[in-house]
Write an enzyme that holds these catalytic residues in place. Structure first.
Site, PDB file in Angstrom:
ATOM      1  N   CYS A 161       0.833  -1.204   0.000  1.00 25.34           N
ATOM      2  CA  CYS A 161       0.000   0.000   0.000  1.00 25.34           C
ATOM      3  C   CYS A 161       0.871   1.259   0.000  1.00 25.34           C
ATOM      4  CB  CYS A 161      -1.009  -0.036   1.146  1.00 25.34           C
ATOM      5  SG  CYS A 161      -2.351   1.171   0.918  1.00 25.34           S
ATOM      6  N   HIS A 188      -3.814  -4.938  -0.004  1.00 28.98           N
ATOM      7  CA  HIS A 188      -3.325  -5.455   1.280  1.00 28.98           C
ATOM      8  C   HIS A 188      -3.402  -6.978   1.287  1.00 28.98           C
ATOM      9  CE1 HIS A 188      -3.036  -1.685   3.592  1.00 28.98           C
ATOM     10  NE2 HIS A 188      -3.976  -1.268   2.758  1.00 28.98           N
ATOM     11  N   GLU A 199      -2.348  -8.881   3.527  1.00 29.63           N
ATOM     12  CA  GLU A 199      -2.652  -9.311   4.901  1.00 29.63           C
ATOM     13  C   GLU A 199      -4.137  -9.225   5.216  1.00 29.63           C
ATOM     14  OE1 GLU A 199      -2.228  -4.850   5.425  1.00 29.63           O
ATOM     15  OE2 GLU A 199      -1.469  -6.394   4.064  1.00 29.63           O
TER      16      GLU A 199
END
Length: 196
Positions: free
Chosen positions: A77, A178, A180
């Site tokens: 990001c 993202h 994650e």
């Protein structure tokens, strides 16, 4: 294998750490140059504002250190955007690893919402980061600025216009989305990075 997450004033450091724990990886969170230089893999996460973040990196000598790393590095990001040459967010010069600029999304139609938030597809996957993934996989985005498609583009998403969902140059990899927060697909991308 020693995995390090660069510690600085970024908002998503702990969600990255938790995602790695789910994969069985205990990453160290550090801004110590010796620990970063000795790591096998480095993750450069980021949620925040480009201008203040670059100032923080410069004040702590992390800007030079990140540019000099030789092991695989994954920017996420804002981390990806800071690896570019210049950002319109704060009108700031960044790390210059990728010779391209970061632009502000300008809505073209009523339905164009900024920030670009939520699940969207990635296509034109041309990188070891996406090994085992099919085209048009969904990943999670939150951003108001984007990197145009350029020679370093490793994946593309189309929102308002086609933009770089991922970049790759030498040992530097980066995703605008993202991993994650992208469920099973994000875990596969993180695993692919750790296996590089």
């Amino acid at each position: 294998m020693k995995t390090a997450i660069i510690k600085y004033n970024a908002g998503n450091i702990f969600s990255v750490s938790h995602a790695l724990k789910r994969l069985g990886v205990e990453a160290i969170l550090t801004d110590n140059p010796e620990e970063l230089l000795s790591a096998d893999k480095i993750i450069f996460p980021g949620v925040g504002e480009a201008g203040t973040t670059m100032k923080h990196l410069q004040e702590h000598g992390l800007d030079r250190l990140i540019r000099d790393l030789k092991q695989p590095v994954l920017g996420i990001c804002l981390g990806m955007q800071l690896m570019c040459r210049h950002s319109e967010e704060g009108d700031v010069d960044c790390l210059g690893i990728f010779d391209t600029d970061v632009k502000r999304f300008l809505p073209q139609r009523q339905e164009d919402k900024v920030p670009h938030t939520g699940w969207d597809t990635i296509s034109s996957l041309q990188d070891p980061l996406f090994k085992g993934l099919s085209p048009e996989e969904y990943v999670y985005f939150v951003h108001s600025f984007y990197v145009p498609v350029n020679p370093f583009t490793a994946a593309v998403t189309d929102y308002i216009l086609p933009f770089s969902a991922a970049l790759h140059k030498d040992n530097y990899y980066a995703t605008q989305f993202h991993p994650e927060k992208s469920g099973r697909i994000g875990e596969r991308i993180l695993t692919n990075f750790l296996e590089l």
